[in-house]
Design an enzyme around this catalytic site. Structure first.
Site, short mmCIF file in Angstrom:
data_model
loop_
_atom_site.label_atom_id
_atom_site.label_comp_id
_atom_site.label_asym_id
_atom_site.label_seq_id
_atom_site.Cartn_x
_atom_site.Cartn_y
_atom_site.Cartn_z
CD GLU A 168 22.87 172.54 -2.90
OE1 GLU A 168 23.47 171.59 -2.37
OE2 GLU A 168 22.12 172.41 -3.88
CG HIS B 279 29.03 159.85 -4.06
ND1 HIS B 279 27.78 160.41 -4.02
CD2 HIS B 279 29.86 160.78 -4.55
CE1 HIS B 279 27.85 161.63 -4.48
NE2 HIS B 279 29.10 161.89 -4.82
CG ASP C 243 27.34 170.94 -2.47
OD1 ASP C 243 28.56 170.68 -2.54
OD2 ASP C 243 26.49 170.47 -3.24
CB CYS D 248 18.16 167.29 3.09
SG CYS D 248 18.81 168.32 1.79
#
Lengths: 86, 551
Positions: free
Chosen positions: B430, B188, B454, B501
């Protein structure tokens, strides 16, 4: 000792901000200021949390006691404070 | 000079003092204090510091926003000064022979409880003020700084690794770059750094020592190099690169206002990924044409209880309105796996990436889902909101989501609350399952958006959090690219659009492949918009090939 009675006008009673201002004003005086409710509870006006703990609401009448120091002048100052802020 | 080598995870060169992230949440123990007098002095010092901070804060907001907010901070300062409150701390110290922290905590709890017990809603609400004030004193006792950065000047933030909830609370105006001991390109911290357009280096391991704190360093997020107090030659190299970077930035400015179209006329929707309404400024300054992924998690991660419908509505509305009618795809709650939120009380899982996460949580907890959907539909009246569901594997899940939407719309109809009936509904692609049933899924929704991080993790059976998988974690793997192609063909057959995305969307080396596959939308970090636009405008879609899909 000087004493006067006052009926609270402020719609939310003695809430945090006015209580803070009151505590500040009371601390600045050379007298000990005590606020007493009609049902006999009381708190030193210089103690913010204790004042809030009294849960004083609009329409409640409180007694303000001024002891020691220049009681005369301090009573006048306190009375004016209540009228201006509460 | 000290040279460290890590893995560059967000490009760019930065220069500034190294600052170690201060982690809050040191637990307060019941352990006895060795010297009560010392603890007494510590409380007095923390009290004085808190009063000074609050009065400074009051002065600052008085100039910025006026008296009303200033009075709040002044009242807080008065709480800290209150004789009974302080006396209670000191008495507790004497009676319990505990640490200053524990005494402050007990006093705070006692006074908050006193107010909470009053038969007056206003006074009850003041309990929160006492808690706030108590936390401030505790922070000062323990040397914790709000926003994690106690520095006047912007810094290069060093940490072992940062949790999502920690990155959200950081004061971003103070960060020039990130350097972390652990983490990977998909952590992150890395994603945040790319969104902010600042350099980041991870995987520095033990070489990133606390004694480097406060020393000047240059970092290069491309090569993964950190140079602490660089010598003249190294300094010159870094500075040259830094200047080139500034030149490039200026060049990219010429891309603003240009259409996202290839030389042979294929138009691409070039959107942005954002994590909070704050990121909108970056989207607009980089000329993003919409929001392809608005991660709603920030609302849940930054709070210690379920965010209310109103709170969510305000955030969604803010973004929808700021984008002025351009599409804003908001993804519903996607927690679980690496994003944990305490108050959800989720079971500890052996294998959280395969556990109860994202849409699975929402379908298991209809009330949480309903609150979010209501906020989303209410916000739809203020712009062009699209709703996207994450981690879909089955057609029945999509049907259930749509039923929940219908129910919410019916509620809003009855209440007379405005919303847009034509709000688009889409899903994240995903999981391998969603690829295999893509044709059926496409018939249920208005768009697909591929989450490549993912999809790569699940397709290649590679944990995206693990940083030692190296060459095995390959987002360019033909299996991943073929999966994209299958999803795109299914989408186009059903007449809907498909976007990407995930991080891969901004991968320039794949742009030709995406054009050949027929991807309609790319949603990337705001800072990737202009470079990607420049690349799109140089491409010829017709000549792009699928050669990377070959093994």
């Amino acid at each position: 000792m000087k004493k006067f009675e006052y009926t609270i006008n402020d719609p939310v009673g003695i809430h945090a901000r006015p209580a803070g201002l009151l505590a500040k004003a009371a601390k600045a005086l050379d007298s000990t200021v005590t606020i007493a409710t009609a049902d006999g509870r009381s708190a030193a006006a210089s103690k913010l949390m204790a004042l809030m703990g009294l849960g004083i609401k609009q329409g409640d009448t409180v007694s303000v006691l001024i002891e020691g120091g220049d009681e005369e002048a301090n009573a006048v100052a306190m009375e004016q404070f209540f009228k201006d802020n509460l | 000079m000290i040279l460290l080598q890590g893995k560059g995870v967000s490009k760019g060169v930065a220069n500034g003092p190294v600052y170690f992230f201060q982690r809050p949440g040191i637990t307060i123990t019941n352990a006895p204090a060795s010297n009560i007098e010392t603890e007494r002095e510590r409380i007095s010092a923390a009290q004085e510091k808190s009063i000074a901070q609050l009065n400074d804060l009051a002065e600052k907001v008085r100039q910025e926003t006026g008296d009303e907010t200033a009075l709040l901070f002044e009242t807080h300062a008065m709480f800290v000064e209150d004789e009974d409150y302080v006396e209670c701390m000191m008495d507790t110290l004497a009676e319990e022979k505990c640490t200053a922290e524990r005494a402050v905590e007990i006093a705070g709890e006692k006074f908050a409880a006193m107010l909470a017990a009053m038969d007056d809603a206003y006074m009850q609400a003041r309990a929160a003020d006492i808690k706030d004030v108590t936390r401030r004193i505790l922070n000062n006792l323990m040397g914790i700084v709000e926003g994690g950065i106690d520095s006047e000047v912007p810094v290069i933030l060093a940490a072992d690794d940062l949790a999502p909830s920690e990155t959200i609370q950081l004061d971003k105006s103070k960060i020039l770059g990130f350097i972390t001991q652990g983490g990977s390109g998909n952590s992150h911290t890395a994603i945040l750094a790319r969104t902010m357009g600042i350099p980041a280096i991870s995987g520095l391991g033990d070489t990133l020592k606390p004694e480097l704190g406060g020393r000047m360093a240059y970092i290069d997020g491309e090569t993964g190099q950190v140079a602490v107090e660089p010598d003249d030659i190294t300094l010159a190299a870094f500075q040259a690169k830094y200047e080139k970077q500034q030149e490039m930035k200026e060049l990219l400015q010429t891309m603003k206002g240009q259409e996202d179209v290839t030389l042979d006329g294929r138009k691409i929707m070039l959107y942005c990924n954002i994590g909070s309404p704050e990121d909108i400024a970056a989207v607009l300054s980089n000329d993003g044409r919409g929001i392809g992924l608005f991660r709603s998690e920030f609302l849940y991660l930054a709070s210690d209880n379920y965010p209310s419908e109103e709170e969510q509505f305000q955030a969604y509305k803010e973004v929808a309105a700021a984008m002025e009618g351009r599409r804003v795809v908001i993804r519903t709650l996607d927690i679980g796996a690496d994003k944990q939120v305490g108050y959800f009380g989720l079971q500890k899982e052996e294998n959280p990436a395969l556990g109860v996460r994202a849409i699975r949580i929402c379908l298991n907890r209809p009330e949480v889902f309903r609150t979010q959907l209501r906020a989303l539909y209410r916000a739809s009246a203020y712009g062009k909101v699209a709703i996207m569901f994450p981690m879909i594997t089955s057609v029945w899940e999509v049907k259930e989501c749509k039923r929940a939407c219908q129910k919410v719309m019916a509620e809003l109809d009855t209440e007379g609350v405005p919303y847009r009936k034509d709000t688009e509904i889409g899903i994240m692609i995903e999981t391998p399952a969603s690829i295999l049933v893509a044709e059926e899924l496409a018939k249920e929704v208005d768009f697909f958006s591929v989450g490549t991080n993912d999809l790569t993790q699940y397709t290649l059976a590679c944990d995206r959090q693990a940083n030692d998988l190296g060459k095995f974690f390959d987002p360019h793997h033909p299996a991943v690219l073929r999966a994209l192609k299958i999803a795109a063909d299914a989408a186009h057959k059903a007449g809907i659009w498909i976007g990407i995305c995930g991080e891969l969307g901004a991968d320039m080396s794949l742009l030709e492949t995406f054009l050949a596959i027929g991807i309609d939308e790319l949603s990337v970090s705001p800072t990737s918009v202009l470079p990607l636009r420049a690349q799109i405008r140089k491409s010829i879609a017709k000549t792009c090939t699928l050669e990377l899909l070959e093994c």
